[in-house]
Design a protein around this motif. Sequence first.
Motif, PDB file in Angstrom:
ATOM      1  N   PHE A 116       0.856  -1.195   0.000  1.00  0.00           N
ATOM      2  CA  PHE A 116       0.000   0.000   0.000  1.00  0.00           C
ATOM      3  C   PHE A 116       0.889   1.241   0.000  1.00  0.00           C
ATOM      4  CE2 PHE A 116      -2.935   3.115   1.944  1.00  0.00           C
ATOM      5  CZ  PHE A 116      -3.996   2.975   1.049  1.00  0.00           C
ATOM      6  N   PHE A 117       0.495   2.268  -0.760  1.00  0.00           N
ATOM      7  CA  PHE A 117       1.428   3.374  -1.058  1.00  0.00           C
ATOM      8  C   PHE A 117       1.740   4.278   0.134  1.00  0.00           C
ATOM      9  CE2 PHE A 117      -1.159   7.261  -1.339  1.00  0.00           C
ATOM     10  CZ  PHE A 117      -2.424   6.711  -1.215  1.00  0.00           C
ATOM     11  N   MET A 118       0.925   4.238   1.206  1.00  0.00           N
ATOM     12  CA  MET A 118       1.229   5.072   2.381  1.00  0.00           C
ATOM     13  C   MET A 118       1.592   4.178   3.549  1.00  0.00           C
ATOM     14  SD  MET A 118      -1.906   7.742   2.218  1.00  0.00           S
ATOM     15  CE  MET A 118      -1.519   9.076   3.312  1.00  0.00           C
ATOM     16  N   LYS A 119       2.459   4.710   4.446  1.00  0.00           N
ATOM     17  CA  LYS A 119       2.794   3.944   5.648  1.00  0.00           C
ATOM     18  C   LYS A 119       1.764   4.233   6.738  1.00  0.00           C
ATOM     19  CE  LYS A 119       7.606   3.220   4.850  1.00  0.00           C
ATOM     20  NZ  LYS A 119       8.957   3.654   5.052  1.00  0.00           N
ATOM     21  N   SER A 120       1.759   3.382   7.764  1.00  0.00           N
ATOM     22  CA  SER A 120       0.714   3.484   8.798  1.00  0.00           C
ATOM     23  C   SER A 120       0.613   4.885   9.427  1.00  0.00           C
ATOM     24  CB  SER A 120       0.940   2.445   9.889  1.00  0.00           C
ATOM     25  OG  SER A 120       0.906   1.181   9.328  1.00  0.00           O
ATOM     26  N   PRO A 121       1.737   5.499   9.914  1.00  0.00           N
ATOM     27  CA  PRO A 121       1.607   6.822  10.554  1.00  0.00           C
ATOM     28  C   PRO A 121       1.047   7.877   9.598  1.00  0.00           C
ATOM     29  CG  PRO A 121       3.802   5.901  10.919  1.00  0.00           C
ATOM     30  CD  PRO A 121       3.122   5.017   9.935  1.00  0.00           C
ATOM     31  N   GLN A 122       1.424   7.747   8.323  1.00  0.00           N
ATOM     32  CA  GLN A 122       0.914   8.701   7.308  1.00  0.00           C
ATOM     33  C   GLN A 122      -0.598   8.560   7.159  1.00  0.00           C
ATOM     34  OE1 GLN A 122       3.539   7.418   4.065  1.00  0.00           O
ATOM     35  NE2 GLN A 122       3.324   9.536   3.284  1.00  0.00           N
ATOM     36  N   ILE A 123      -1.054   7.320   7.124  1.00  0.00           N
ATOM     37  CA  ILE A 123      -2.503   7.070   6.957  1.00  0.00           C
ATOM     38  C   ILE A 123      -3.238   7.662   8.155  1.00  0.00           C
ATOM     39  CG2 ILE A 123      -4.306   5.299   6.680  1.00  0.00           C
ATOM     40  CD1 ILE A 123      -2.062   3.432   5.576  1.00  0.00           C
ATOM     41  N   SER A 124      -2.714   7.366   9.372  1.00  0.00           N
ATOM     42  CA  SER A 124      -3.378   7.873  10.589  1.00  0.00           C
ATOM     43  C   SER A 124      -3.462   9.387  10.531  1.00  0.00           C
ATOM     44  CB  SER A 124      -2.589   7.470  11.844  1.00  0.00           C
ATOM     45  OG  SER A 124      -2.623   6.088  12.000  1.00  0.00           O
ATOM     46  N   SER A 125      -2.374  10.047  10.141  1.00  0.00           N
ATOM     47  CA  SER A 125      -2.416  11.508  10.199  1.00  0.00           C
ATOM     48  C   SER A 125      -3.295  12.081   9.084  1.00  0.00           C
ATOM     49  CB  SER A 125      -1.003  12.094  10.238  1.00  0.00           C
ATOM     50  OG  SER A 125      -0.544  12.344   8.956  1.00  0.00           O
ATOM     51  N   GLU A 126      -3.301  11.440   7.928  1.00  0.00           N
ATOM     52  CA  GLU A 126      -4.162  11.895   6.824  1.00  0.00           C
ATOM     53  C   GLU A 126      -5.653  11.787   7.206  1.00  0.00           C
ATOM     54  OE1 GLU A 126      -3.178  12.979   3.742  1.00  0.00           O
ATOM     55  OE2 GLU A 126      -5.166  13.036   2.792  1.00  0.00           O
ATOM     56  N   ILE A 127      -6.031  10.636   7.733  1.00  0.00           N
ATOM     57  CA  ILE A 127      -7.447  10.425   8.084  1.00  0.00           C
ATOM     58  C   ILE A 127      -7.799  11.281   9.310  1.00  0.00           C
ATOM     59  CG2 ILE A 127      -9.230   8.697   8.713  1.00  0.00           C
ATOM     60  CD1 ILE A 127      -8.041   8.185   5.936  1.00  0.00           C
ATOM     61  N   GLY A 128      -6.889  11.302  10.309  1.00  0.00           N
ATOM     62  CA  GLY A 128      -7.126  12.097  11.513  1.00  0.00           C
ATOM     63  C   GLY A 128      -7.316  13.567  11.172  1.00  0.00           C
ATOM     64  N   GLY A 129      -6.457  14.090  10.301  1.00  0.00           N
ATOM     65  CA  GLY A 129      -6.563  15.505   9.886  1.00  0.00           C
ATOM     66  C   GLY A 129      -7.915  15.781   9.245  1.00  0.00           C
ATOM     67  N   PHE A 130      -8.348  14.868   8.422  1.00  0.00           N
ATOM     68  CA  PHE A 130      -9.627  15.021   7.730  1.00  0.00           C
ATOM     69  C   PHE A 130     -10.785  15.064   8.742  1.00  0.00           C
ATOM     70  CE2 PHE A 130     -13.312  12.987   5.621  1.00  0.00           C
ATOM     71  CZ  PHE A 130     -13.510  13.903   4.597  1.00  0.00           C
ATOM     72  N   ILE A 131     -10.715  14.216   9.768  1.00  0.00           N
ATOM     73  CA  ILE A 131     -11.772  14.183  10.796  1.00  0.00           C
ATOM     74  C   ILE A 131     -11.794  15.521  11.547  1.00  0.00           C
ATOM     75  CG2 ILE A 131     -12.548  13.058  12.950  1.00  0.00           C
ATOM     76  CD1 ILE A 131     -12.775  11.109  10.654  1.00  0.00           C
ATOM     77  N   VAL A 132     -10.610  15.966  11.978  1.00  0.00           N
ATOM     78  CA  VAL A 132     -10.530  17.220  12.749  1.00  0.00           C
ATOM     79  C   VAL A 132     -11.097  18.381  11.917  1.00  0.00           C
ATOM     80  CG1 VAL A 132      -8.931  18.907  13.760  1.00  0.00           C
ATOM     81  CG2 VAL A 132      -8.597  16.468  14.170  1.00  0.00           C
ATOM     82  N   ASP A 133     -10.798  18.400  10.625  1.00  0.00           N
ATOM     83  CA  ASP A 133     -11.287  19.481   9.758  1.00  0.00           C
ATOM     84  C   ASP A 133     -12.802  19.446   9.569  1.00  0.00           C
ATOM     85  OD1 ASP A 133      -8.739  20.271   9.439  1.00  0.00           O
ATOM     86  OD2 ASP A 133      -8.444  19.364   7.451  1.00  0.00           O
ATOM     87  N   ASN A 134     -13.392  18.273   9.694  1.00  0.00           N
ATOM     88  CA  ASN A 134     -14.810  18.144   9.325  1.00  0.00           C
ATOM     89  C   ASN A 134     -15.776  17.884  10.473  1.00  0.00           C
ATOM     90  OD1 ASN A 134     -15.120  18.167   6.184  1.00  0.00           O
ATOM     91  ND2 ASN A 134     -13.203  17.108   6.667  1.00  0.00           N
ATOM     92  N   LEU A 135     -15.259  17.440  11.631  1.00  0.00           N
ATOM     93  CA  LEU A 135     -16.152  17.205  12.785  1.00  0.00           C
ATOM     94  C   LEU A 135     -15.667  18.067  13.947  1.00  0.00           C
ATOM     95  CD1 LEU A 135     -16.524  13.287  12.878  1.00  0.00           C
ATOM     96  CD2 LEU A 135     -18.168  14.925  11.985  1.00  0.00           C
ATOM     97  N   GLN A 136     -16.575  18.307  14.903  1.00  0.00           N
ATOM     98  CA  GLN A 136     -16.187  19.139  16.049  1.00  0.00           C
ATOM     99  C   GLN A 136     -15.497  18.306  17.131  1.00  0.00           C
ATOM    100  OE1 GLN A 136     -16.699  22.485  16.158  1.00  0.00           O
ATOM    101  NE2 GLN A 136     -17.446  22.284  14.073  1.00  0.00           N
ATOM    102  N   ILE A 137     -14.537  17.481  16.776  1.00  0.00           N
ATOM    103  CA  ILE A 137     -13.847  16.700  17.810  1.00  0.00           C
ATOM    104  C   ILE A 137     -12.331  16.823  17.646  1.00  0.00           C
ATOM    105  CG2 ILE A 137     -15.698  15.052  18.319  1.00  0.00           C
ATOM    106  CD1 ILE A 137     -14.409  13.047  16.496  1.00  0.00           C
ATOM    107  N   LYS A 138     -11.648  16.613  18.783  1.00  0.00           N
ATOM    108  CA  LYS A 138     -10.195  16.801  18.814  1.00  0.00           C
ATOM    109  C   LYS A 138      -9.476  15.467  18.641  1.00  0.00           C
ATOM    110  CE  LYS A 138      -9.419  18.330  22.815  1.00  0.00           C
ATOM    111  NZ  LYS A 138      -9.358  18.758  24.137  1.00  0.00           N
ATOM    112  N   ALA A 139      -8.277  15.547  18.107  1.00  0.00           N
ATOM    113  CA  ALA A 139      -7.416  14.356  18.123  1.00  0.00           C
ATOM    114  C   ALA A 139      -6.711  14.316  19.474  1.00  0.00           C
ATOM    115  CB  ALA A 139      -6.398  14.445  16.995  1.00  0.00           C
ATOM    116  N   GLU A 140      -6.676  13.158  20.093  1.00  0.00           N
ATOM    117  CA  GLU A 140      -6.078  13.028  21.436  1.00  0.00           C
ATOM    118  C   GLU A 140      -5.183  11.784  21.425  1.00  0.00           C
ATOM    119  OE1 GLU A 140      -6.378  14.643  24.671  1.00  0.00           O
ATOM    120  OE2 GLU A 140      -4.804  13.116  24.933  1.00  0.00           O
ATOM    121  N   MET A 141      -3.882  12.009  21.528  1.00  0.00           N
ATOM    122  CA  MET A 141      -2.959  10.871  21.369  1.00  0.00           C
ATOM    123  C   MET A 141      -2.780  10.070  22.655  1.00  0.00           C
ATOM    124  SD  MET A 141      -2.192  10.843  18.245  1.00  0.00           S
ATOM    125  CE  MET A 141      -3.742  11.611  17.835  1.00  0.00           C
ATOM    126  N   LYS A 142      -2.859  10.758  23.820  1.00  0.00           N
ATOM    127  CA  LYS A 142      -2.477  10.095  25.079  1.00  0.00           C
ATOM    128  C   LYS A 142      -3.560   9.187  25.643  1.00  0.00           C
ATOM    129  CE  LYS A 142       1.104  11.836  28.025  1.00  0.00           C
ATOM    130  NZ  LYS A 142       1.492  12.927  28.897  1.00  0.00           N
TER     131      LYS A 142
END
Length: 385
Positions: A116-142
Motif C-alpha cells: 500500500f502506497f502510504m505507511k501506517s503513521p501517514q494514513i493515521s495523520s491523513e485520516i485524523g486531519g480530515f476528521i478534525v477538519d470536518n467534525l467538532q472533535i479533537k485528536a487526542e494521542m495520550k
Amino acid sequence: MEKILLKVGEIFLRKQNRSFFENALLNNIKHKILKLGDFYVKSCGSVLEISCKNELDNNLDILMPHMHEIFGISLYMKAIVVKKEIESIKKVAIEILKNINTSNFKIETKRSDKNFFMKSPQISSEIGGFIVDNLQIKAEMKDPEIILNIEIRKEAAYLYTTTHPGAGGLPAGTSGRGLVLFSGGIDSPVASYMILKRGLDLICVHFASPPYTSELAKIKVQKLIEKLKKFNKNIILYVVNLTKIQEEIHKKCKHELFTIISRRIMNKISEKIAQKERCYCLISGESLGQVASQTVRAIFCTNENINMPIFRPLIGMDKSEIVKIAKNIGTFDISIEPYDDCCSIFSPKHPRTKPLLKFVKIDENKLENLTDMIDISVENAHIFY
Ligand code: ATP
Ligand code: MG
C-alpha cells in the motif's frame, strides 16, 4: 459492507501442524454460524472473516453474542470493509465517528499490505486531519475516548472501534478425549469448561444413587451439559448407578472414610469407562483444601488406585474465582439448584481430613465383590448423546 473479524490465538504460533488446527477452527465456526443463518467464513492469514452470503442481509449482529463460544479465537470485532483507497476510508471514518458521542479520538493504523502506497503513521495523520477538519472533535494521542482502528490488509481496508476478547484456547476437538467426573455442582462444570478450552472432547460421568438422589439431579446435569455444548458439541454423558456400592460402604466401612472410599471407587469406575471410550485422562473439579476430601492427604488416597493422569484445572483456585467463571459461562444458576449429590447423602459428620492410605485400604477391602460391583456399574451405565 460489514464483516466479523476473528483473530486466531495460540494456533497462529504453530508451525508444522497449523493447518490441522486451522481446519478444525474453520469447521467449528461453520457449524456454529450455519445454524444461525446464511453466513460464510473464510480464512485470510491470521484472521478469519465472517460475512453474510447475501450482502443485503446485514444481520451479523445475531452472531456477535456467540463469538465468545469459539475456542481458538483471541479477539473479535465487527468491522466495516472498504476499498483500499484513501477517499473511501475517509468517508467511512467520518461516518463512524459522527455516530459516536465523543469529544476526542485517535486513529491507529496497521498495514499488513506492505505494498500500500502510504505507511501506517501517514494514513493515521491523513485520516485524523480530515476528521478534525470536518467534525467538532479533537485528536487526542495520550488517553483518547475512542480509538478508530484502520487495518490495511491485502483484500481491503477494515475499520472498527470496538474489540471483544475471544475465548482463547485451542479449537474444540483438536486435543483428543478426556473423561470428567461431573457432579452437577459449581466446580465440575467449570473444570469441564477449562479443559474443553484446551481442545478436548469430553465424556462426562455422573454418579447417582437413586432413590437417595433425585431424578431432578440427573436432569440438572443434562441442563449443564447443554450449556457446555455451546463450546463443544462433542460431549457425551454417562450416568452410573452407585447405590449398591454406597450402601455397602455405609454398612461396612468407617463412616469418616465414606467419602474417600466412594471417591476411590468413582475414580476406578471412571478409569474403566475412560479406557473403553479411548480417553487418556480423567478430570475433576477438585480445589485444594476446599472440603475434607480435597486435602493433599485425601487426594493422595483417592488418586492412588488410578493409573491415568487426573487433571484438576481448579486446584489452585478460590471458590470466588470459580463462581466468576461459572457465571460467565452460564452454568452457575443451574449449579445452585438444590439437589443432593451422591457424595453428600451418607456423608459423615466428621470426615477424615488426613486419611492414611493403609487404613483406607483396610476398610475398602471389607467390601466383598468390589471388582464385580465396579464392572456391573460400568456395564449398566446409561449413555446420553
Ligand atoms: P462440585 O461443585 O463440582 O460438586 P464440590 O466442590 O462439591 O464440586 P466435591 O463434592 O467434593 O466438591 O466433588 C469434587 C469433585 O468430585 C467434583 O468436582 C467432581 O469432579 C467429582 N464428583 C463429586 N460428586 C460427583 C458425582 N456425583 N458424579 C461425578 N463426579 C462427582
Ligand atoms: Mg459436589
